[in-house]
Scaffold this active site. Sequence first.
Site, PDB file in Angstrom:
ATOM      1  NE  ARG A   1     -11.058  -0.880  -0.471  1.00  0.00           N
ATOM      2  CZ  ARG A   1      -9.753  -0.961  -0.679  1.00  0.00           C
ATOM      3  NH1 ARG A   1     -10.050  -2.343  -1.654  1.00  0.00           N
ATOM      4  NH2 ARG A   1      -8.145  -0.779  -0.141  1.00  0.00           N
TER       5      ARG A   1
ATOM      6  CB  CYS B   1     -10.296  -1.181  -9.070  1.00  0.00           C
ATOM      7  SG  CYS B   1     -10.792  -2.425  -7.025  1.00  0.00           S
TER       8      CYS B   1
ATOM      9  NE  ARG C   1      -6.203   0.540  -2.513  1.00  0.00           N
ATOM     10  CZ  ARG C   1      -5.929   1.048  -3.894  1.00  0.00           C
ATOM     11  NH1 ARG C   1      -5.953   2.498  -3.969  1.00  0.00           N
ATOM     12  NH2 ARG C   1      -5.364  -0.137  -4.121  1.00  0.00           N
TER      13      ARG C   1
ATOM     14  CD  GLU D   1     -10.043  -7.259  -2.538  1.00  0.00           C
ATOM     15  OE1 GLU D   1      -8.698  -6.862  -2.420  1.00  0.00           O
ATOM     16  OE2 GLU D   1     -10.533  -7.145  -0.468  1.00  0.00           O
TER      17      GLU D   1
ATOM     18  CG  HIS E   1      -2.170  -0.906   0.947  1.00  0.00           C
ATOM     19  ND1 HIS E   1      -1.920  -1.935   1.408  1.00  0.00           N
ATOM     20  CD2 HIS E   1      -3.035  -1.288  -0.161  1.00  0.00           C
ATOM     21  CE1 HIS E   1      -3.263  -3.194   0.928  1.00  0.00           C
ATOM     22  NE2 HIS E   1      -3.546  -2.052   0.579  1.00  0.00           N
TER      23      HIS E   1
ATOM     24  CG  ASN F   1      -3.417  -4.302  -6.016  1.00  0.00           C
ATOM     25  OD1 ASN F   1      -3.162  -4.404  -7.076  1.00  0.00           O
ATOM     26  ND2 ASN F   1      -4.130  -3.200  -5.936  1.00  0.00           N
ATOM     27  CG  ASP F   2      -5.320  -7.776  -1.186  1.00  0.00           C
ATOM     28  OD1 ASP F   2      -4.215  -8.134  -0.858  1.00  0.00           O
ATOM     29  OD2 ASP F   2      -6.257  -7.161  -1.130  1.00  0.00           O
TER      30      ASP F   2
ATOM     31  NE  ARG G   1      -0.970  -4.890  -1.350  1.00  0.00           N
ATOM     32  CZ  ARG G   1      -2.186  -4.962  -1.399  1.00  0.00           C
ATOM     33  NH1 ARG G   1      -3.922  -5.214  -1.737  1.00  0.00           N
ATOM     34  NH2 ARG G   1      -2.608  -3.856  -2.336  1.00  0.00           N
TER      35      ARG G   1
HETATM   36  C1  PEP Z   1      -6.787  -4.824  -4.557  1.00  0.00           C
HETATM   37  O1  PEP Z   1      -6.605  -5.165  -3.902  1.00  0.00           O
HETATM   38  O2  PEP Z   1      -6.042  -4.853  -6.000  1.00  0.00           O
HETATM   39  C2  PEP Z   1      -6.917  -3.875  -4.143  1.00  0.00           C
HETATM   40  C3  PEP Z   1      -7.305  -2.740  -5.242  1.00  0.00           C
HETATM   41  O3  PEP Z   1      -6.929  -3.456  -3.159  1.00  0.00           O
HETATM   42  P1  PEP Z   1      -5.839  -2.914  -3.188  1.00  0.00           P
HETATM   43  O4  PEP Z   1      -4.736  -2.694  -2.818  1.00  0.00           O
HETATM   44  O5  PEP Z   1      -6.553  -1.674  -1.613  1.00  0.00           O
HETATM   45  O6  PEP Z   1      -5.722  -4.161  -1.211  1.00  0.00           O
HETATM   46 MG    MG Z   2      -7.644  -5.637  -2.168  1.00  0.00          MG
END
Ligand code: PEP
Ligand code: MG
Length: 587
Positions: free
Chosen positions: A355, A525, A318, A454, A211, A477-478, A488
């Site tokens: 979210r 996203c 977020r 995710e 993040h 991402n997740d 990650r």
């Molecule tokens: C993701 O996991 O791709 C996502 C958009 O949420 P975050 O990056 O805030 O975990």
């Molecule tokens: Mg995520």
Amino acid sequence: MTFAIHGLVVAPGIAIGRAVIAVSSRMEVVHYFIEADQINAEFVRLCHGRDAVVDELKRMQELLPADAPQELGALLDVHLMLLQDELLESGVKRWISERLYNAEWALTTQLEIISRQFDEMEDDYLRERKADLEQVVERILRYMRGVASPVAAPPASPRPAAGAQQGVLSEEFGDEPLVLIASDLSPADMLQFKSSVFAGFITDVGGKTSHTAIVARSMDIPAVVGARSASRLVRQDDWVIIDGDAGVVIVNPSPIILEEYGFRQRQVSLERERLSRLRHTPAVTLDGQPIQLLANIERPSDCEPSLRGGAVGVGLFRTEFLFMDRSGKLPDEEEQYVVYREVMENMHGLPVTVRTIDVGADKPLDKAHRDGSSLNPALGLRAIRWSLADTVMFRAQLRAILRAAQHGPVRLLFPMLSSLGEIQQALKQVEVARAELDARGVPYGPVEIGAMIEVPAAALMVRSFLKYFDFLSIGTNDLVQYTLAIDRADEAVAHLYDPMHPAVLHLVSDVIAAANAVGKHVSVCGEVGGDVTMTKLLLGFGLRSFSMHPAQILAVKQEILRADTHKLARWAQSILESENPAEMLGV
Ligand code: PEP
Ligand code: MG
């Protein structure tokens, strides 16, 4: 001596500036800029801390029993001497008055500088005095903590922002561009620096989609993370080049290297200027398919750059950044409502996907929760699990979001759902939140409700999810993290983090196909949504809505304008069947 440090590519571009080492190796302190008219007050705050420690040490001296070891008395003398050392005081004064650092930051910065001088001493006895100095500084910090200002958002840049474009190396101390180097920066720290003077960021730890990296990217300034020992190798005030495209940091560059990078900086700004002409061009493919380009935001002030970048809505707000570093006092319904309403107003009637809070793992609520008690925070009480474990807090957020929906179209999005039970509980909480507002007679608006996909479990049971939700948003991402079992945020396994892994691509394409089959909105996203090397593949999978950092929108739009979705669908199918998609894509 010139040397290079390699890290991970996270935010492209070139930054050149003086190194600011934000976190001393041992002491975690708050970092923020003060206003010019606070210089004296800040210095007084520091002097109070120092004087209190002097008093304390003197008292200890007086109370030393007659039979105490001689060394103890000598040690107290050394500490008192260090406390009154001119080098410490004048250096700290300089950081406060010339750089506008808060007192704690100035103190640890000067500690770093003097420590290095101690390290270079030949004499063993003198070298060991470094530990004494650290103890003395720690004592001052401890005293100051009682009177320290809370972590405040940095004031509007107290002097001209040192933007990445400002590559000229001026000899004048106050106008030099600065780059921030830290062992680690929490996402909340990073957000605080968002409107700051830094031309670039480097951290020792972190993965590409941690993040912290995401916030750095959203700030649209060059950054390198996972640079391992940068905060130890680079010295305060060294000249540094951040090559964000290559993930390389060049320390003390020679004039010829500087010239080359100055040239590249100018090229980057020319390319940006060229892209900015696409702002008002509709995002439509060669075969006439309209594509929705949305922005990922963290706070209301991100709306303006989103609109400037050509976003037609917010695909991911977020909200957790509102909850971070609040020293335990979380924002209540009213405070949240004001912020959400501001976002709706800033977006002028365009849809906003809000979210619900996604804290945990590498997004701790505050520094004290950083490591948590959980062995595997990414698999622990995170995101919707956290909300369902504290339904009072969750419903306060839901009520605030429902109320904000009076001011424009809101899509309510739940993070990290993985089972039917969680879906039912989350939806139930929305019902209860509505009933609570009804009971209070407080008006609210209609919302569409969606789920993030995710975790692999959600992707695999996407058809069930579609029965309960109006829309889906794929958090790659997740999804990559959980499908490949790669943390990650861990730079040690960053080379294994692969959004093009066939398993991930199958899940993504299947979710898109399932949503399209029932005519429900689906977007991506995660970082992949703003990655131009993935745009055509996602179009080929049938994706028609992308959400990303505002700074990426025009580059993605350029890809879209050159794409033909008919041809891409066949091609994407062949990529999906390949064992090595990355090779076929040539990335
Ligand atoms: C993701 O996991 O791709 C996502 C958009 O949420 P975050 O990056 O805030 O975990
Ligand atoms: Mg995520």
